[in-house]
Scaffold this motif. Sequence first.
Motif, mmCIF file in Angstrom:
data_model
loop_
_atom_site.group_PDB
_atom_site.id
_atom_site.type_symbol
_atom_site.label_atom_id
_atom_site.label_comp_id
_atom_site.label_asym_id
_atom_site.label_seq_id
_atom_site.Cartn_x
_atom_site.Cartn_y
_atom_site.Cartn_z
ATOM 1 N N THR A 167 0.759 -1.251 0.117
ATOM 2 C CA THR A 167 -0.007 0.078 -0.033
ATOM 3 C C THR A 167 0.928 1.276 0.030
ATOM 4 N N ALA A 168 2.097 1.303 0.833
ATOM 5 C CA ALA A 168 3.097 2.275 0.801
ATOM 6 C C ALA A 168 4.084 2.393 -0.307
ATOM 7 N N ASN A 169 4.547 0.953 -0.359
ATOM 8 C CA ASN A 169 5.825 1.062 -1.143
ATOM 9 C C ASN A 169 5.748 -0.244 -2.384
ATOM 10 N N VAL A 170 6.310 -0.255 -3.181
ATOM 11 C CA VAL A 170 6.338 -1.569 -4.131
ATOM 12 C C VAL A 170 7.903 -1.587 -4.196
ATOM 13 N N LEU A 171 8.217 -3.095 -3.907
ATOM 14 C CA LEU A 171 9.804 -3.721 -4.110
ATOM 15 C C LEU A 171 9.609 -4.596 -4.867
ATOM 16 N N ILE A 172 10.719 -4.615 -5.839
ATOM 17 C CA ILE A 172 10.647 -5.766 -6.738
ATOM 18 C C ILE A 172 12.234 -6.353 -6.597
ATOM 19 N N TYR A 173 12.186 -7.710 -6.514
ATOM 20 C CA TYR A 173 13.243 -8.551 -6.607
ATOM 21 C C TYR A 173 13.337 -9.206 -7.994
ATOM 22 N N VAL A 174 14.643 -9.174 -8.573
ATOM 23 C CA VAL A 174 14.886 -9.808 -9.610
ATOM 24 C C VAL A 174 15.898 -11.157 -9.258
ATOM 25 N N VAL A 175 15.324 -12.195 -9.584
ATOM 26 C CA VAL A 175 16.227 -13.367 -9.220
ATOM 27 C C VAL A 175 17.535 -13.167 -9.815
ATOM 28 N N GLY A 176 18.276 -13.446 -9.004
ATOM 29 C CA GLY A 176 19.886 -13.560 -9.340
ATOM 30 C C GLY A 176 20.472 -12.350 -8.908
ATOM 31 N N PRO A 207 7.642 4.345 -3.522
ATOM 32 C CA PRO A 207 6.525 4.559 -3.004
ATOM 33 C C PRO A 207 5.526 4.474 -4.195
ATOM 34 N N ALA A 208 4.402 3.640 -3.748
ATOM 35 C CA ALA A 208 3.329 3.347 -4.528
ATOM 36 C C ALA A 208 2.368 4.531 -4.845
ATOM 37 N N VAL A 222 -0.555 9.618 -17.223
ATOM 38 C CA VAL A 222 0.338 9.457 -16.092
ATOM 39 C C VAL A 222 1.418 10.446 -16.192
ATOM 40 N N LEU A 223 1.644 11.220 -15.084
ATOM 41 C CA LEU A 223 2.948 12.386 -15.304
ATOM 42 C C LEU A 223 4.232 11.865 -14.644
ATOM 43 N N SER A 224 4.042 11.069 -13.134
ATOM 44 C CA SER A 224 5.258 10.515 -12.795
ATOM 45 C C SER A 224 4.743 9.401 -11.835
ATOM 46 N N VAL A 225 5.613 8.448 -11.317
ATOM 47 C CA VAL A 225 5.612 7.256 -10.734
ATOM 48 C C VAL A 225 6.577 7.249 -9.721
ATOM 49 N N GLY A 226 6.032 6.536 -8.416
ATOM 50 C CA GLY A 226 7.131 6.157 -7.416
ATOM 51 C C GLY A 226 7.479 7.327 -6.791
ATOM 52 N N SER A 227 8.866 7.611 -6.358
ATOM 53 C CA SER A 227 9.467 8.767 -5.645
ATOM 54 C C SER A 227 8.887 10.121 -5.952
ATOM 55 N N GLU A 228 9.124 10.344 -7.382
ATOM 56 C CA GLU A 228 8.824 11.720 -7.895
ATOM 57 C C GLU A 228 7.411 12.058 -7.682
ATOM 58 N N ALA A 229 6.287 11.197 -7.834
ATOM 59 C CA ALA A 229 4.926 11.481 -7.510
ATOM 60 C C ALA A 229 4.899 11.368 -6.055
ATOM 61 N N TYR A 230 5.679 10.767 -5.274
ATOM 62 C CA TYR A 230 5.304 10.902 -3.601
ATOM 63 C C TYR A 230 5.707 12.136 -3.303
ATOM 64 N N ARG A 231 6.650 12.823 -3.800
ATOM 65 C CA ARG A 231 7.186 14.455 -3.319
ATOM 66 C C ARG A 231 6.034 15.350 -3.873
ATOM 67 N N MET A 232 5.072 14.978 -4.694
ATOM 68 C CA MET A 232 3.823 15.774 -5.074
ATOM 69 C C MET A 232 2.875 15.713 -4.071
ATOM 70 N N VAL A 233 2.951 14.553 -3.085
ATOM 71 C CA VAL A 233 1.723 14.148 -2.239
ATOM 72 C C VAL A 233 1.346 15.482 -1.502
ATOM 73 N N GLY A 234 0.036 16.020 -1.555
ATOM 74 C CA GLY A 234 -0.299 17.093 -0.625
ATOM 75 C C GLY A 234 0.285 18.492 -1.160
ATOM 76 N N ARG A 235 0.941 18.426 -2.383
ATOM 77 C CA ARG A 235 1.574 19.889 -2.741
ATOM 78 C C ARG A 235 0.974 20.047 -4.283
ATOM 79 N N PHE A 264 7.125 0.291 -13.897
ATOM 80 C CA PHE A 264 8.291 -0.233 -12.804
ATOM 81 C C PHE A 264 9.079 -1.374 -13.616
ATOM 82 N N ILE A 265 8.142 -1.990 -14.313
ATOM 83 C CA ILE A 265 8.766 -3.470 -14.880
ATOM 84 C C ILE A 265 9.476 -3.019 -16.094
ATOM 85 N N ASP A 266 8.959 -1.945 -17.029
ATOM 86 C CA ASP A 266 9.808 -1.576 -18.037
ATOM 87 C C ASP A 266 11.050 -1.001 -17.470
#
Length: 331
Positions: free
Chosen positions: A11-20, A28-29, A40-53, A82-84
């Motif tokens: 809910t708060a963060n997305v973590l991705i593990y790549v085998v190997g 941030p999600a 979509v303008l931005s995703v993740g950390s950049e979008a999180y900085r926009m929350v409330g602003r 994220f996958i791309d």
Amino acid sequence: MAKDIGIDLGTANVLIYVVGKGIVLNEPAVVAVDVKTEKVLSVGSEAYRMVGRTPSNIRAIRPLKDGVISDFDVTEKMLSYFIDKLNVKGVMSKPKIMICAPTNITNIERKAIIQAAEKSGGGKVYLEEEPKVAAIGAGMDIFQPFGNMVIDMGGGTSDIAVISLGDIVASNSIRVAGDKMNNMIAAYIKNKHGLIIGDHTSEKIKIEIGTAVKDEPDQVKTKEVRGRDSLTGMPRSITVDSNEICDALEDAVETIVRGAKEVLEVIPPELASDIVDRGVMLTGGGALLNKIDQRISDELTVPVMISENPLDNVARGAGALLEHIDKTDNK
């Protein structure tokens, strides 16, 4: 060759593990969307900085609520992004994806998560229950015939489970976790001090001075907090202390403890005696709340440990399970 990936879709963060490779992404999600064009303008950390602003034409969306998808299209766009970004797809093949979900989600919610992962470019998608995966990521050997208890406190849900022989014997998923704690801190500061604060501020307070057990008078921590006066609407700052924040979080902590007791009450006595010996493992961001291990240990009267990297456990466990599947598939 596509590289298989494990995803902790939090809910708060997305973590991705790549085998190997291990954990290659932790963001941030949050997705920032143009209200007029739905672009979509931005995703993740950049979008999180926009929350409330954000101005009125931009909306920062958290597409997951309480551990489940509340906005399917935005979740799919976020996962695709994220996958791309990871560049894990092969020329001819798609990556296998292991994705984790709370224990008590409905079949519809389950299908939505699998569908979002498939649409974002995954090949075969596996869905696993979060506490089981977190236990593996925390280094517990859950495939042996004895009881392991894990409490995984994330952003949207706290998942509690007793696991034996690789499967969940009893579990409880409570929609009280990090986000709810932030809201409780904001509500407390508004009611007691007449100050309105945003999400970022309440989270900072929780991280810096939050505690599950009151501090001794000589150990009380304080923090200056800035916000908007609820009566005048003007900016103002106040000082809050750790014992006040303990009061603000009391209901949330008590709810998680009660959820853990409910799980212990329904398991076979043999497994209960294993847990007295082996203790309870805390994982997830909530495990970092000061003295939460002490509080749970006092209430359950069993030993409580905090895992080594509580924020990474679900993603690591998903990766480990994928590697296990790969080995069995290749035999």
